[in-house]
Write a protein that holds these residues in place. Structure first.
Motif, PDB file in Angstrom:
ATOM      1  N   VAL A 101       0.836  -1.192   0.000  1.00  0.00           N
ATOM      2  CA  VAL A 101       0.000   0.000   0.000  1.00  0.00           C
ATOM      3  C   VAL A 101       0.873   1.246   0.000  1.00  0.00           C
ATOM      4  CG1 VAL A 101      -0.153   0.194   2.520  1.00  0.00           C
ATOM      5  CG2 VAL A 101      -2.034   1.041   1.105  1.00  0.00           C
ATOM      6  N   ARG A 102       0.339   2.324  -0.583  1.00  0.00           N
ATOM      7  CA  ARG A 102       1.008   3.627  -0.552  1.00  0.00           C
ATOM      8  C   ARG A 102       0.145   4.529   0.337  1.00  0.00           C
ATOM      9  NH1 ARG A 102       0.880   4.965  -6.762  1.00  0.00           N
ATOM     10  NH2 ARG A 102      -1.054   3.774  -6.584  1.00  0.00           N
ATOM     11  N   LYS A 103       0.636   4.808   1.533  1.00  0.00           N
ATOM     12  CA  LYS A 103      -0.187   5.529   2.508  1.00  0.00           C
ATOM     13  C   LYS A 103       0.496   6.823   2.937  1.00  0.00           C
ATOM     14  CE  LYS A 103      -2.512   3.140   5.459  1.00  0.00           C
ATOM     15  NZ  LYS A 103      -2.920   2.291   6.621  1.00  0.00           N
ATOM     16  N   VAL A 104      -0.285   7.920   2.937  1.00  0.00           N
ATOM     17  CA  VAL A 104       0.218   9.222   3.377  1.00  0.00           C
ATOM     18  C   VAL A 104      -0.814   9.840   4.316  1.00  0.00           C
ATOM     19  CG1 VAL A 104       1.459   9.566   1.203  1.00  0.00           C
ATOM     20  CG2 VAL A 104      -0.842  10.499   1.463  1.00  0.00           C
ATOM     21  N   SER A 105      -0.407  10.879   5.062  1.00  0.00           N
ATOM     22  CA  SER A 105      -1.313  11.565   5.986  1.00  0.00           C
ATOM     23  C   SER A 105      -1.366  13.049   5.644  1.00  0.00           C
ATOM     24  CB  SER A 105      -0.847  11.384   7.437  1.00  0.00           C
ATOM     25  OG  SER A 105      -0.853  10.021   7.800  1.00  0.00           O
ATOM     26  N   LEU A 106      -2.566  13.628   5.706  1.00  0.00           N
ATOM     27  CA  LEU A 106      -2.761  15.038   5.351  1.00  0.00           C
ATOM     28  C   LEU A 106      -3.589  15.759   6.397  1.00  0.00           C
ATOM     29  CD1 LEU A 106      -2.726  17.431   3.234  1.00  0.00           C
ATOM     30  CD2 LEU A 106      -4.928  16.523   2.452  1.00  0.00           C
ATOM     31  N   THR A 107      -3.136  16.957   6.731  1.00  0.00           N
ATOM     32  CA  THR A 107      -3.942  17.920   7.486  1.00  0.00           C
ATOM     33  C   THR A 107      -3.899  19.213   6.692  1.00  0.00           C
ATOM     34  OG1 THR A 107      -3.328  16.925   9.593  1.00  0.00           O
ATOM     35  CG2 THR A 107      -4.271  19.126   9.668  1.00  0.00           C
ATOM     36  N   GLY A 108      -5.059  19.712   6.293  1.00  0.00           N
ATOM     37  CA  GLY A 108      -5.109  20.911   5.466  1.00  0.00           C
ATOM     38  C   GLY A 108      -5.651  20.584   4.097  1.00  0.00           C
ATOM     39  N   GLU A 109      -5.055  21.166   3.057  1.00  0.00           N
ATOM     40  CA  GLU A 109      -5.561  20.992   1.698  1.00  0.00           C
ATOM     41  C   GLU A 109      -4.448  20.601   0.745  1.00  0.00           C
ATOM     42  OE1 GLU A 109      -8.696  23.133  -1.372  1.00  0.00           O
ATOM     43  OE2 GLU A 109      -7.507  24.413  -0.051  1.00  0.00           O
ATOM     44  N   ALA A 110      -4.743  19.643  -0.149  1.00  0.00           N
ATOM     45  CA  ALA A 110      -3.769  19.221  -1.148  1.00  0.00           C
ATOM     46  C   ALA A 110      -4.491  18.716  -2.387  1.00  0.00           C
ATOM     47  CB  ALA A 110      -2.851  18.122  -0.592  1.00  0.00           C
ATOM     48  N   PHE A 111      -3.855  18.938  -3.532  1.00  0.00           N
ATOM     49  CA  PHE A 111      -4.336  18.366  -4.793  1.00  0.00           C
ATOM     50  C   PHE A 111      -3.375  17.244  -5.175  1.00  0.00           C
ATOM     51  CE2 PHE A 111      -4.481  17.919  -9.380  1.00  0.00           C
ATOM     52  CZ  PHE A 111      -5.843  17.883  -9.624  1.00  0.00           C
ATOM     53  N   TRP A 112      -3.951  16.135  -5.692  1.00  0.00           N
ATOM     54  CA  TRP A 112      -3.163  14.929  -5.940  1.00  0.00           C
ATOM     55  C   TRP A 112      -3.270  14.488  -7.388  1.00  0.00           C
ATOM     56  CZ3 TRP A 112      -1.155  13.092  -1.200  1.00  0.00           C
ATOM     57  CH2 TRP A 112      -1.751  13.647  -0.055  1.00  0.00           C
ATOM     58  N   GLU A 113      -2.140  14.052  -7.938  1.00  0.00           N
ATOM     59  CA  GLU A 113      -2.110  13.314  -9.191  1.00  0.00           C
ATOM     60  C   GLU A 113      -1.390  12.004  -8.895  1.00  0.00           C
ATOM     61  OE1 GLU A 113      -0.390  15.611 -12.337  1.00  0.00           O
ATOM     62  OE2 GLU A 113      -2.181  16.844 -12.600  1.00  0.00           O
TER      63      GLU A 113
END
Length: 330
Positions: A156-168
């Protein structure tokens, strides 16, 4: 049962598959663990296609001879059959991409890594663009924090975010991409989307531009699936979720430094200007302020130039004193 077709994998790895072809490949991958292992190993070969030195046929023959030696020493029939089958398709790939690293690749998987990288963008900093080790790209908005491993784990490819992000996110059906937020997680295979954990009203917004994503609870249980052009709004307090059809550019143009407002009232526009420039705007008017406008400005513009632009949309007088702006609507 879906018949194996090595040319279909090649097209997929080149991002040249039709939707129907992608579906056929996904169905083939779901049939067995053996199919998924075969795909994973062939994908590793393809990832090294730019190594020109090893395009020499002698290097290819040497790699296959080494590989076959190890295959012959396997006693288990199931493993033997799989290796023979894999050798056949690996030979096809080797003729296309050329590399003597076949056996090494087939006996080495993605590395586990406990090292975590944290990127925090303060409210005063510009947007940061981050390229992850799988090739996926992230636009991290001001006031946001992203945490991700130096190398992704095996499955799995796992990341953590707090706030705002755009993903490709790069497509990889064997290694789903998961974005964890403080309240939900978003699971994808390969797509472009926006996540905002700081949406007003204690909500998390997920806006899908292309592909398909699954909204899950923190235990990995599916809540809903959204399609391109849709936004999922998760309420952190009620734990409910709402799906809306939206103009995705309104929620993704920020990564280009643009603030796009559509059919917004003067109060809504003022709130956005307050948020960007850390001002307090006080509107004094006796006229109807419920009219709606389309308005676009750049974050790197001065607040005075933005207010002057707004005056062309809806006439008013204003006075700026320190970090306060007094608007008198005509």
């Amino acid at each position: 049962m879906v018949e194996f077709n090595e040319s279909l994998i090649i097209k997929y790895l080149n991002n040249d598959c039709s939707s129907q072809e992608e579906l056929s490949l996904y169905e083939w991958l779901q049939e067995s663990e053996e199919n998924r292992n075969l795909y994973a190993n062939l994908k590793k070969l393809w990832s090294l296609k730019k190594i020109d030195y090893y395009s020499d046929r002698r290097q290819i023959d040497k790699a296959l001879a080494s590989f076959n030696y190890h295959v012959k020493n396997r006693k288990e029939i199931r493993i033997r059959d799989f290796r023979i089958r894999l050798t056949k398709y690996a030979a096809i790939f080797l003729l296309l991409i050329g590399t003597p690293l076949l056996f090494w690749l087939l006996t080495n998987n993605f590395k586990d890594s406990s090292e975590l990288i944290t990127v925090a963008v303060s409210n005063s900093e510009p947007i940061k663009v981050i390229t992850l080790n799988d090739g996926s790209k992230v636009w991290l908005n001001s006031g946001s924090t992203l945490q991700y491993p130096a190398e992704f784990q095996k499955n799995v490819r796992k990341v953590s975010l707090t706030g705002e992000a755009f993903w490709e996110v790069k497509k990889d059906p064997l290694h789903p991409f998961i974005v964890q937020t403080p309240s939900i997680q978003i699971k994808v295979l390969g797509t472009s989307f926006n996540v905002n954990t700081n949406a007003s009203g204690n909500k998390v917004q997920t806006t899908l531009v292309s592909g398909r994503v699954s909204i899950q609870d923190m235990g990995g249980n599916n809540i809903t699936v959204i399609k391109p052009g849709q936004m999922a709004i998760f309420n952190n307090q009620t734990r409910g979720i709402q799906i809306n059809e939206v103009n995705t550019s309104l929620y993704t143009s920020w990564r280009f430094g643009l603030i796009v407002l559509e059919k917004a009232t003067l109060n809504e526009i003022a709130c956005k200007i307050e948020s960007v420039y850390k001002l307090k705007i006080i509107i004094d008017t006796k006229n109807n302020i419920n009219d709606r406008y389309n308005f676009v400005f750049r974050k790197n513009q001065s607040v005075d130039s933005v207010l002057e632009m707004l005056r062309f949309v809806t006439p008013f007088n204003y006075k700026r004193i320190g970090n306060q702006v007094f608007i008198n609507k005509k």
